[in-house]
Write a protein that holds these residues in place. Structure first.
Motif, PDB file in Angstrom:
ATOM      1  N   GLU A  73      36.285  24.001  19.687  1.00 16.69           N
ATOM      2  CA  GLU A  73      35.538  25.122  20.250  1.00 16.69           C
ATOM      3  C   GLU A  73      34.950  24.761  21.604  1.00 16.69           C
ATOM      4  O   GLU A  73      34.946  25.577  22.538  1.00 16.69           O
ATOM      5  N   LEU A  74      34.469  23.539  21.754  1.00 19.30           N
ATOM      6  CA  LEU A  74      33.901  23.097  23.025  1.00 19.30           C
ATOM      7  C   LEU A  74      34.937  23.173  24.143  1.00 19.30           C
ATOM      8  O   LEU A  74      34.659  23.646  25.245  1.00 19.30           O
ATOM      9  N   ILE A  75      36.148  22.700  23.854  1.00 11.51           N
ATOM     10  CA  ILE A  75      37.217  22.734  24.852  1.00 11.51           C
ATOM     11  C   ILE A  75      37.546  24.178  25.229  1.00 11.51           C
ATOM     12  O   ILE A  75      37.744  24.504  26.407  1.00 11.51           O
ATOM     13  N   ALA A  76      37.590  25.044  24.226  1.00  7.94           N
ATOM     14  CA  ALA A  76      37.934  26.446  24.472  1.00  7.94           C
ATOM     15  C   ALA A  76      36.885  27.168  25.293  1.00  7.94           C
ATOM     16  O   ALA A  76      37.204  28.047  26.096  1.00  7.94           O
ATOM     17  N   GLU A  77      35.618  26.798  25.116  1.00  6.22           N
ATOM     18  CA  GLU A  77      34.526  27.544  25.743  1.00  6.22           C
ATOM     19  C   GLU A  77      33.985  26.912  27.013  1.00  6.22           C
ATOM     20  O   GLU A  77      33.165  27.521  27.699  1.00  6.22           O
ATOM     21  N   ASP A  78      34.428  25.702  27.355  1.00  6.43           N
ATOM     22  CA  ASP A  78      33.865  25.038  28.525  1.00  6.43           C
ATOM     23  C   ASP A  78      34.172  25.823  29.799  1.00  6.43           C
ATOM     24  O   ASP A  78      35.328  26.115  30.083  1.00  6.43           O
ATOM     25  N   PRO A  79      33.162  26.154  30.596  1.00  4.53           N
ATOM     26  CA  PRO A  79      33.406  26.992  31.779  1.00  4.53           C
ATOM     27  C   PRO A  79      34.245  26.312  32.853  1.00  4.53           C
ATOM     28  O   PRO A  79      34.963  26.992  33.588  1.00  4.53           O
ATOM     29  N   MET A  80      34.180  24.978  32.960  1.00  7.31           N
ATOM     30  CA  MET A  80      34.982  24.312  33.980  1.00  7.31           C
ATOM     31  C   MET A  80      36.459  24.297  33.610  1.00  7.31           C
ATOM     32  O   MET A  80      37.326  24.161  34.480  1.00  7.31           O
ATOM     33  N   LEU A  81      36.757  24.447  32.334  1.00  9.71           N
ATOM     34  CA  LEU A  81      38.151  24.471  31.896  1.00  9.71           C
ATOM     35  C   LEU A  81      38.704  25.886  31.798  1.00  9.71           C
ATOM     36  O   LEU A  81      39.835  26.084  31.349  1.00  9.71           O
ATOM     37  N   ALA A  82      37.928  26.863  32.216  1.00  4.30           N
ATOM     38  CA  ALA A  82      38.295  28.266  31.992  1.00  4.30           C
ATOM     39  C   ALA A  82      39.607  28.652  32.663  1.00  4.30           C
ATOM     40  O   ALA A  82      40.314  29.545  32.175  1.00  4.30           O
ATOM     41  N   ASP A  83      39.963  28.007  33.769  1.00  2.00           N
ATOM     42  CA  ASP A  83      41.200  28.337  34.475  1.00  2.00           C
ATOM     43  C   ASP A  83      42.375  27.469  34.050  1.00  2.00           C
ATOM     44  O   ASP A  83      43.467  27.593  34.612  1.00  2.00           O
ATOM     45  N   THR A  84      42.158  26.573  33.092  1.00  2.00           N
ATOM     46  CA  THR A  84      43.215  25.640  32.722  1.00  2.00           C
ATOM     47  C   THR A  84      44.012  26.150  31.525  1.00  2.00           C
ATOM     48  O   THR A  84      43.552  26.998  30.765  1.00  2.00           O
ATOM     49  N   LYS A  85      45.184  25.578  31.362  1.00  2.00           N
ATOM     50  CA  LYS A  85      46.027  25.857  30.210  1.00  2.00           C
ATOM     51  C   LYS A  85      45.704  24.843  29.121  1.00  2.00           C
ATOM     52  O   LYS A  85      45.677  23.639  29.380  1.00  2.00           O
ATOM     53  N   ILE A  86      45.459  25.331  27.910  1.00  2.00           N
ATOM     54  CA  ILE A  86      45.073  24.483  26.793  1.00  2.00           C
ATOM     55  C   ILE A  86      46.134  24.647  25.709  1.00  2.00           C
ATOM     56  O   ILE A  86      46.282  25.727  25.124  1.00  2.00           O
ATOM     57  N   ILE A  87      46.875  23.573  25.437  1.00  2.00           N
ATOM     58  CA  ILE A  87      48.029  23.633  24.540  1.00  2.00           C
ATOM     59  C   ILE A  87      47.873  22.583  23.444  1.00  2.00           C
ATOM     60  O   ILE A  87      47.588  21.419  23.730  1.00  2.00           O
ATOM     61  N   ALA A  88      48.072  22.981  22.205  1.00  2.00           N
ATOM     62  CA  ALA A  88      47.949  22.067  21.073  1.00  2.00           C
ATOM     63  C   ALA A  88      49.315  21.716  20.501  1.00  2.00           C
ATOM     64  O   ALA A  88      50.168  22.583  20.339  1.00  2.00           O
ATOM     65  N   GLU A  89      49.505  20.437  20.200  1.00  3.28           N
ATOM     66  CA  GLU A  89      50.547  20.034  19.268  1.00  3.28           C
ATOM     67  C   GLU A  89      49.873  20.126  17.903  1.00  3.28           C
ATOM     68  O   GLU A  89      49.161  19.208  17.482  1.00  3.28           O
ATOM     69  N   ALA A  90      50.052  21.242  17.220  1.00  2.00           N
ATOM     70  CA  ALA A  90      49.181  21.625  16.108  1.00  2.00           C
ATOM     71  C   ALA A  90      49.591  20.991  14.787  1.00  2.00           C
ATOM     72  O   ALA A  90      49.818  21.672  13.780  1.00  2.00           O
ATOM     73  N   TRP A  91      49.700  19.678  14.784  1.00  2.00           N
ATOM     74  CA  TRP A  91      49.939  18.925  13.563  1.00  2.00           C
ATOM     75  C   TRP A  91      49.460  17.499  13.779  1.00  2.00           C
ATOM     76  O   TRP A  91      49.044  17.118  14.875  1.00  2.00           O
ATOM     77  N   ASP A  92      49.453  16.695  12.715  1.00  2.00           N
ATOM     78  CA  ASP A  92      49.139  15.276  12.855  1.00  2.00           C
ATOM     79  C   ASP A  92      50.013  14.474  11.911  1.00  2.00           C
ATOM     80  O   ASP A  92      50.916  15.029  11.257  1.00  2.00           O
ATOM     81  N   ALA A  93      49.764  13.171  11.829  1.00  2.00           N
ATOM     82  CA  ALA A  93      50.629  12.290  11.042  1.00  2.00           C
ATOM     83  C   ALA A  93      50.202  12.190   9.591  1.00  2.00           C
ATOM     84  O   ALA A  93      50.801  11.432   8.826  1.00  2.00           O
ATOM     85  N   ALA A  94      49.178  12.943   9.210  1.00  2.00           N
ATOM     86  CA  ALA A  94      48.680  12.880   7.838  1.00  2.00           C
ATOM     87  C   ALA A  94      48.989  14.149   7.056  1.00  2.00           C
ATOM     88  O   ALA A  94      48.394  14.402   6.014  1.00  2.00           O
ATOM     89  N   GLY A  95      49.886  14.966   7.556  1.00  2.00           N
ATOM     90  CA  GLY A  95      50.320  16.137   6.814  1.00  2.00           C
ATOM     91  C   GLY A  95      49.761  17.465   7.277  1.00  2.00           C
ATOM     92  O   GLY A  95      50.214  18.515   6.812  1.00  2.00           O
ATOM     93  N   ALA A  96      48.799  17.462   8.178  1.00  2.00           N
ATOM     94  CA  ALA A  96      48.282  18.734   8.688  1.00  2.00           C
ATOM     95  C   ALA A  96      49.347  19.402   9.552  1.00  2.00           C
ATOM     96  O   ALA A  96      49.954  18.760  10.409  1.00  2.00           O
ATOM     97  N   TYR A  97      49.575  20.692   9.321  1.00  2.00           N
ATOM     98  CA  TYR A  97      50.524  21.456  10.125  1.00  2.00           C
ATOM     99  C   TYR A  97      49.912  22.833  10.345  1.00  2.00           C
ATOM    100  O   TYR A  97      49.891  23.668   9.449  1.00  2.00           O
ATOM    101  N   GLN A  98      49.367  23.056  11.556  1.00  2.00           N
ATOM    102  CA  GLN A  98      48.568  24.243  11.837  1.00  2.00           C
ATOM    103  C   GLN A  98      49.226  25.176  12.853  1.00  2.00           C
ATOM    104  O   GLN A  98      48.536  25.950  13.509  1.00  2.00           O
ATOM    105  N   VAL A  99      50.549  25.112  12.977  1.00  2.00           N
ATOM    106  CA  VAL A  99      51.234  25.991  13.926  1.00  2.00           C
ATOM    107  C   VAL A  99      50.984  27.443  13.517  1.00  2.00           C
ATOM    108  O   VAL A  99      51.265  27.854  12.400  1.00  2.00           O
TER     109      VAL A  99
END
Length: 706
Positions: A374-400
């Motif tokens: 949430e902090l990354i999404a709401e930070d005003p200095m990052l407002a013009d940037t592209k924010i992209i997730a590799e939405a999984w990890d090596a422990a089985g989470a898959y959030q695509v």
């Protein structure tokens, strides 16, 4: 990212240190922050966090090659400590000064504390590193030295390009790999400056952004003081998040990588190309309990990492440890780091490696609305940037499809798999193919997101190249030294009769056709396309689908392919150009299947081979669609008709009745010989709405209405 073994370091033994010197009395600042090494007119202010340290020192070196410091500055725990922040000003130091931190404290692994009083520690906020690990005979790990950096730079008026994500075409590339080959025709191969020499090529290709594989500092192919290690080519093993990698600079002046990286960004921006960084905030190269202590472990191990009750490390990254991203101290560091790259380096966006780890709390549990995300999404200095997730990890989470909120786009792993399966000729995936072409509404529409939140890709650094995807059915990773155990076994690939290279013309032709099919599908899909460097010229890794340690011709861009495979390059360029010219392919809202007024083509309609409404339960390998221009105000928008056939025999298609009143000109025919495979001037043959169209096996055609 693929997993790799973590090197083991011996626990340091005691050594004799130079005589300690107390900091000289100088005017105190009213505030002990920011962290790191900050230049002032009269010296350098050093600030570092440690809650459990009992003593803190700054080690100053004269030269990169020095094994021992020339000066040790002992911080006063009364006057130089503010809460858990240790801060001191060392007079007369200038930009280019070399240093480490050193901290005393308890070594109690069961409590998560691993202080080692003789360890040389990299500043977590170091802005540059210099040198290599130095061989050890005394058990002390001597990592690269931190460099005091002056961030002054002539940006020549450069600012972020602020290109809308929906208008983007991303090119994933490796800084070193792009120009390291002797075929690259550059005087500065494998460097940030070498990338500048290839900007005309990138611009001619038509991509709008480069996504750089990790450029944060990471261990290179060097000795760790105990035994040799594999080459760390990809760079997914960070050791200093604020510092651009020293291995990609030209020359050997400490800190020169800072200005060279900025120069690269400035010149890419001047060409209209944005810069996205692949960032790895999920683990570090300090590894597990057997790994080295050269930074975070020796400052506050139980804060920077997720630890277990017995003093080990939770390993959701698959790389030995897991960064404790939702601890307030670590969250603050990541927050400062992103701002640092946006402000000091003009970076346009970030792709977060194994981003699901950012959704884990301090116990490692996946939680809704994680603070860091949430902090990354709401930070005003990052407002013009592209924010992209590799939405999984090596422990089985898959959030695509379910990662975070409207600010976050995602690498769409479902897109990759469904496109591969369709063109391979798998049964029962025609509906999935249509869903992916339409922007993956099943994944992103329920949460209120848009098609551009789907980063569409068929290949990436992790896995086969496009050429290998149509040339190999099995991974060939023996050169990695892990007995072919590493790398994904599920690739949805095919070799069409021969494993690997062949001179059989029919197979070579089919492979190139399949490559064109997938590039076409990628660039005709709603969402944001990402192409991995070299796919446009059919680069091969000879079947290696996990080339993380291949710092050689296996991974490097072979620039001879630009001429050898000029047909594929021309094809890719022209389809990219078509995508950039056509708003119907870059919609910011999901397709509805409806029209804005009677008699108008719907924004999308799907058909079977007879031109009738498609039966989604059928096992056919054929699909056609018409993309209308309704709801679009851009006068450049034109209707598009697409026929796709992944079967092994030719197939006849009929133009749907609703589209027969328009005059359709051929734009793409992946089965045709060049130059008739693509018509960049939109002057291809016209088809009659009442005459059937026959597609060859495994082929795609795209028509544009006049």
């Amino acid at each position: 990212m693929q997993l790799q073994a973590t090197s083991l370091f011996a626990r340091p033994a005691g050594i004799v240190m130079p005589q300690k010197q107390s900091a000289q009395p100088i005017p105190q600042f009213n505030y002990p922050l920011p962290y790191g090494a900050i230049l002032h007119d009269h010296g350098v202010q050093f600030a570092v966090y440690s809650r459990s340290a009992t003593a803190m020192r700054v080690l100053i070196y004269n030269r990169v090659s020095d094994r021992e410091p020339s000066k040790i500055v002992e911080l006063d725990p009364i006057n130089d400590r503010w809460g858990d922040i240790w801060s001191v000003v060392v007079p007369d130091l200038k930009a280019g000064a070399l240093y480490h931190f050193q901290a005393d404290g308890p070594y109690e692994p069961a409590k998560g504390l691993r202080f080692q009083k003789n360890a040389r520690l990299i500043d977590p906020y170091a802005r540059a590193l210099a040198g290599k690990y130095q061989r050890s005979s005394d058990g002390v790990v001597r990592p690269p030295k931190c460099v005091v950096v002056d961030d002054t730079f002539d940006w020549q008026g450069d600012r972020h390009l602020r290109r809308p994500l929906a208008e983007s075409i991303i090119y994933e590339m490796h800084v070193r790999g792009l120009t390291r080959s002797s075929t690259s025709d550059t005087n500065q191969p494998g460097t940030y400056l070498g990338v500048i020499d290839k900007i005309p090529y990138l611009k001619s290709l038509g991509v709008t952004a480069v996504e750089l594989m990790p450029v944060h500092e990471f261990p290179m192919a060097e000795s760790d003081g105990s035994k040799p290690r594999r080459s760390n080519y990809w760079g997914y093993d960070p050791m200093a998040f604020f510092a651009p990698h020293r291995g990609y600079m030209h020359g050997n002046k400490p800190g020169a990588q800072v200005d060279q990286f900025k120069t690269m960004v400035r010149e890419l921006h001047a060409a209209g190309i944005e810069v996205i960084l692949d960032v790895v905030f999920n683990h570090t190269s300090e590894g597990n309990e057997h790994g080295p202590t050269f930074s975070f472990k020796g400052l506050q191990n139980n804060v920077y990492y997720m630890t277990t009750e017995d003093g080990g490390y939770k390993n959701y990254s698959g790389c030995g440890n897991t960064v404790n991203g939702n601890h307030p101290i670590v969250r603050e560091m990541i927050f400062h780091c992103l701002r640092h790259w946006v402000y000091n380096y003009h970076i346009d966006g970030f792709r977060f490696d194994l981003a699901s780890i950012l959704s884990r709390n301090r116990k490692g549990e996946l939680v809704p609305n994680p603070p860091l995300v949430e902090l990354i999404a709401e930070d005003p200095m990052l407002a013009d940037t592209k924010i992209i997730a590799e939405a999984w990890d090596a422990a089985g989470a898959y959030q695509v499809g379910t990662f975070a909120n409207l600010r976050w786009a995602e690498w769409n792993g479902h897109y990759r798999d469904d496109i591969r399966r369709y063109w391979r000729g798998d049964f029962g995936v025609t509906g999935a193919m249509a869903t992916r072409l339409a922007g993956s509404s099943d994944l992103y529409q329920p949460s209120g997101r848009s098609p551009y939140h789907s980063i569409n890709f068929i290949t990436s650094h992790d896995g086969y190249t496009l050429n290998d995807l149509v040339s190999y059915e099995r991974k060939h990773n023996l050169d990695n030294g892990e007995d072919n155990r590493d790398g994904d076994n599920n690739n949805y690939s095919a070799n069409y009769g021969v494993e690997g290279p062949t001179r059989r013309a029919a197979i070579v032709s089919l492979r190139q056709r399949q490559a064109k099919n997938m590039i076409s599908a990628l660039l005709l899909s709603q969402g944001v396309p990402m192409i991995v460097s070299g796919d446009e010229v059919l680069r091969t890794q000879r079947g290696n689908n996990n080339a993380y340690c291949q710092d050689n011709a296996t991974s490097w861009f072979d620039w001879r392919l630009v001429e050898r495979n000029d047909e594929m390059l021309r094809f890719t360029r022209e389809v990219i150009a078509f995508r950039r010219s056509q708003p119907v392919l870059r919609r910011q809202k999901f397709l509805t299947g409806t029209a804005s007024r009677p008699g108008e083509l719907p924004d999308v309609s799907w058909y079977g081979v007879e031109g009738q409404s498609i039966d989604w339960e059928s096992t056919f390998h054929s699909l056609s669609c018409v993309l209308g221009t309704c709801w679009l105000e851009d006068p450049a928008a034109r209707p598009v008709l697409i026929f796709m056939h992944s079967g092994g025999q030719p197939q006849e298609f009929h133009v749907p009745e609703t589209a027969r009143q328009l005059k359709w000109r051929l734009l793409i025919d992946t089965a045709a010989e060049a130059p008739k495979d693509v018509y960049p001037k939109h002057d291809g043959p016209v088809i009659s709405g009442h005459s059937p169209v026959t597609l060859d096996h495994h082929s795609l055609r795209c028509y544009v209405a006049e």
